[in-house]
Design a protein around this motif. Structure first.
Motif, PDB file in Angstrom:
ATOM      1  N   THR A  43     -11.232   0.854   0.929  1.00 26.92           N
ATOM      2  CA  THR A  43     -11.428  -0.584   0.843  1.00 26.92           C
ATOM      3  C   THR A  43     -10.578  -1.254   1.911  1.00 26.92           C
ATOM      4  OG1 THR A  43     -11.440  -2.485  -0.655  1.00 26.92           O
ATOM      5  CG2 THR A  43      -9.580  -0.981  -0.848  1.00 26.92           C
ATOM      6  N   SER A  44     -10.655  -2.564   2.013  1.00 27.34           N
ATOM      7  CA  SER A  44      -9.852  -3.297   2.985  1.00 27.34           C
ATOM      8  C   SER A  44      -8.563  -3.786   2.331  1.00 27.34           C
ATOM      9  CB  SER A  44     -10.629  -4.500   3.512  1.00 27.34           C
ATOM     10  OG  SER A  44     -10.787  -5.475   2.491  1.00 27.34           O
ATOM     11  N   PRO A  45      -7.510  -4.038   3.118  1.00 28.32           N
ATOM     12  CA  PRO A  45      -6.273  -4.571   2.540  1.00 28.32           C
ATOM     13  C   PRO A  45      -6.500  -5.860   1.759  1.00 28.32           C
ATOM     14  CG  PRO A  45      -5.861  -3.801   4.767  1.00 28.32           C
ATOM     15  CD  PRO A  45      -7.350  -3.741   4.555  1.00 28.32           C
ATOM     16  N   ARG A  46      -7.340  -6.749   2.295  1.00 28.66           N
ATOM     17  CA  ARG A  46      -7.587  -8.024   1.609  1.00 28.66           C
ATOM     18  C   ARG A  46      -8.267  -7.792   0.263  1.00 28.66           C
ATOM     19  NH1 ARG A  46     -10.268 -12.838   4.940  1.00 28.66           N
ATOM     20  NH2 ARG A  46      -8.250 -12.574   5.968  1.00 28.66           N
ATOM     21  N   THR A  47      -9.254  -6.905   0.223  1.00 35.51           N
ATOM     22  CA  THR A  47      -9.944  -6.627  -1.039  1.00 35.51           C
ATOM     23  C   THR A  47      -9.008  -5.973  -2.031  1.00 35.51           C
ATOM     24  OG1 THR A  47     -12.087  -6.410   0.063  1.00 35.51           O
ATOM     25  CG2 THR A  47     -11.858  -5.382  -2.103  1.00 35.51           C
ATOM     26  N   LEU A  48      -8.167  -5.065  -1.559  1.00 33.98           N
ATOM     27  CA  LEU A  48      -7.220  -4.402  -2.455  1.00 33.98           C
ATOM     28  C   LEU A  48      -6.279  -5.421  -3.081  1.00 33.98           C
ATOM     29  CD1 LEU A  48      -5.931  -1.955  -3.727  1.00 33.98           C
ATOM     30  CD2 LEU A  48      -4.667  -1.565  -1.594  1.00 33.98           C
ATOM     31  N   GLN A  49      -5.773  -6.345  -2.278  1.00 33.48           N
ATOM     32  CA  GLN A  49      -4.891  -7.378  -2.821  1.00 33.48           C
ATOM     33  C   GLN A  49      -5.617  -8.239  -3.856  1.00 33.48           C
ATOM     34  OE1 GLN A  49      -3.671  -8.968   1.079  1.00 33.48           O
ATOM     35  NE2 GLN A  49      -1.568  -8.547   0.486  1.00 33.48           N
ATOM     36  N   ASP A  64      -2.132  -1.162   4.413  1.00 35.33           N
ATOM     37  CA  ASP A  64      -3.352  -0.664   5.047  1.00 35.33           C
ATOM     38  C   ASP A  64      -3.549   0.830   4.828  1.00 35.33           C
ATOM     39  OD1 ASP A  64      -1.234   0.034   6.633  1.00 35.33           O
ATOM     40  OD2 ASP A  64      -2.213  -0.446   8.534  1.00 35.33           O
ATOM     41  N   GLN A  65      -2.431   1.588   4.709  1.00 39.26           N
ATOM     42  CA  GLN A  65      -2.540   3.012   4.400  1.00 39.26           C
ATOM     43  C   GLN A  65      -3.191   3.222   3.035  1.00 39.26           C
ATOM     44  OE1 GLN A  65       1.782   3.885   5.039  1.00 39.26           O
ATOM     45  NE2 GLN A  65       0.981   5.721   6.024  1.00 39.26           N
ATOM     46  N   TRP A  80       0.494  -6.231  -4.809  1.00 44.54           N
ATOM     47  CA  TRP A  80       0.879  -5.046  -4.032  1.00 44.54           C
ATOM     48  C   TRP A  80       2.381  -4.842  -4.093  1.00 44.54           C
ATOM     49  CZ3 TRP A  80      -0.270  -0.656  -1.885  1.00 44.54           C
ATOM     50  CH2 TRP A  80       0.541  -0.127  -0.865  1.00 44.54           C
ATOM     51  N   ALA A 125      -5.017   1.087   1.362  1.00 39.94           N
ATOM     52  CA  ALA A 125      -6.399   0.592   1.363  1.00 39.94           C
ATOM     53  C   ALA A 125      -7.350   1.634   1.947  1.00 39.94           C
ATOM     54  CB  ALA A 125      -6.476  -0.717   2.153  1.00 39.94           C
ATOM     55  N   ARG A 126      -6.936   2.293   3.030  1.00 44.13           N
ATOM     56  CA  ARG A 126      -7.800   3.321   3.627  1.00 44.13           C
ATOM     57  C   ARG A 126      -8.055   4.463   2.655  1.00 44.13           C
ATOM     58  NH1 ARG A 126      -4.779   2.317   8.374  1.00 44.13           N
ATOM     59  NH2 ARG A 126      -3.430   4.102   7.944  1.00 44.13           N
TER      60      ARG A 126
END
Length: 303
Positions: free
Chosen positions: A255-261, A247-248, A271, A250-251
């Motif tokens: 973007t969001s953690p889900r989108t980043l993954q 989450d760090q 990740w 992604a911020r």
């Protein structure tokens, strides 16, 4: 690869159908020999086979019986080349014909050794550990058969924790230089080994196979935008936290953690894989700092 495991299970007197069902494989996958099998089954099967056999060295014993040709086109592309180096080089673009869950990347290259790093795209826990054993084990078995020589690597490193005994690893790989708890799964050879001729070389067949392989759809390209952006963020977070949080990152990337993954998956990575790469780069930078003692050395007596 799952079918390779199931065939060895049958040879050991273990019911392969029962093993496949325990791994959650649907029955139609067992009947369709051309279908792609999700990597989760491959890793789960290694876990189940180890449990059934009751032997922590089961995976190494299984891959010791591998024979060139069992993994189809990629095996023959490698084995028909003139030299070991040429065979390994031609395999790279077509390793996806056997598995899409692993990537080999060049590691450190010096006058004394050439290293290869193994990355697992999907998988965690014991299944990932056994999968890494299997892939590096097949690589060694393949090299020994293609050259007709008992070639041993200079060293091997595994991310997994150290086992109770290392005898099985030392016996199989032929080296006592086996590290555990490493930042990346890795294997290193002597540069001269790549010049060795292959007893399986067949120039005419190699040309036919290369023409055939060239007409196959290539594996999807690995886009670099998101992995590169994540690498930049991890380079900052790694200095502050030994285990950067998703989450760090992604911020910082808005973007969001889900989108980043999802973006990383689209780029052929994960990740977890990018964190492992960042950790390895961080440790290498620390080792390279002038005046810094090597890892594991607290002080130096000077008299």
């Amino acid at each position: 690869m799952p079918r390779f495991i199931l065939s060895r299970a049958a040879s050991a007197g273990i019911d392969p159908i029962r093993l496949a069902r325990a791994a959650g494989m649907p029955s139609w996958l067992l009947a369709d020999t051309e279908a792609r099998v999700p990597s989760e089954y491959f890793l789960r099967l290694w876990e189940l086979l180890e449990r059934e056999a009751g032997d922590p060295d089961t995976t190494l014993r299984v891959v010791a019986g591998y024979r060139v040709g069992e993994f189809g086109l990629v095996d023959y592309l490698v084995s028909t080349a003139d030299t070991l180096g040429a065979g390994l080089a031609v395999a790279g673009p077509y390793v996806g014909t056997a598995t899409t869950n692993y990537r080999f990347e060049a590691g450190a290259v010096t006058d004394a050794e050439a290293a290869f790093e193994l990355y697992t795209i999907n998988g965690e826990g014991r299944g990932r550990e056994l999968g890494a054993q299997a892939v590096l084990g097949v690589l060694i078995a393949r090299i020994r058969q293609m050259t007709g020589r008992p070639i041993d690597p200079l060293r091997v490193a595994f991310r997994q924790p150290a086992p109770r005994t290392r005898h099985g690893f030392a016996d199989f790989f032929g080296t006592a230089r086996i590290d555990f708890g490493a930042p990346v799964d890795e294997i290193a050879f002597r540069p001269d080994d790549f010049e060795l001729p292959q007893v399986t070389a067949d120039p005419m067949l190699a040309r036919v196979l290369l023409r055939h392989a060239a007409n196959m759809p290539p594996p999807p390209p690995r886009t670099t935008e998101w992995p590169d952006r994540v690498a930049d963020v991890l380079a900052v977070l790694q200095d502050r936290d030994s285990e950067p949080a998703l989450d760090q990152a992604a911020r910082r990337l808005f973007t969001s953690p889900r989108t980043l993954q999802r973006r990383l998956a689209e780029s052929g990575t994960t990740w977890r894989l990018e964190v492992d790469r960042a950790r390895k780069r961080h440790l290498e930078l620390l080792d390279a700092e002038p005046g810094r003692l090597p890892r594991g050395v607290d002080h130096v007596d000077v008299g």
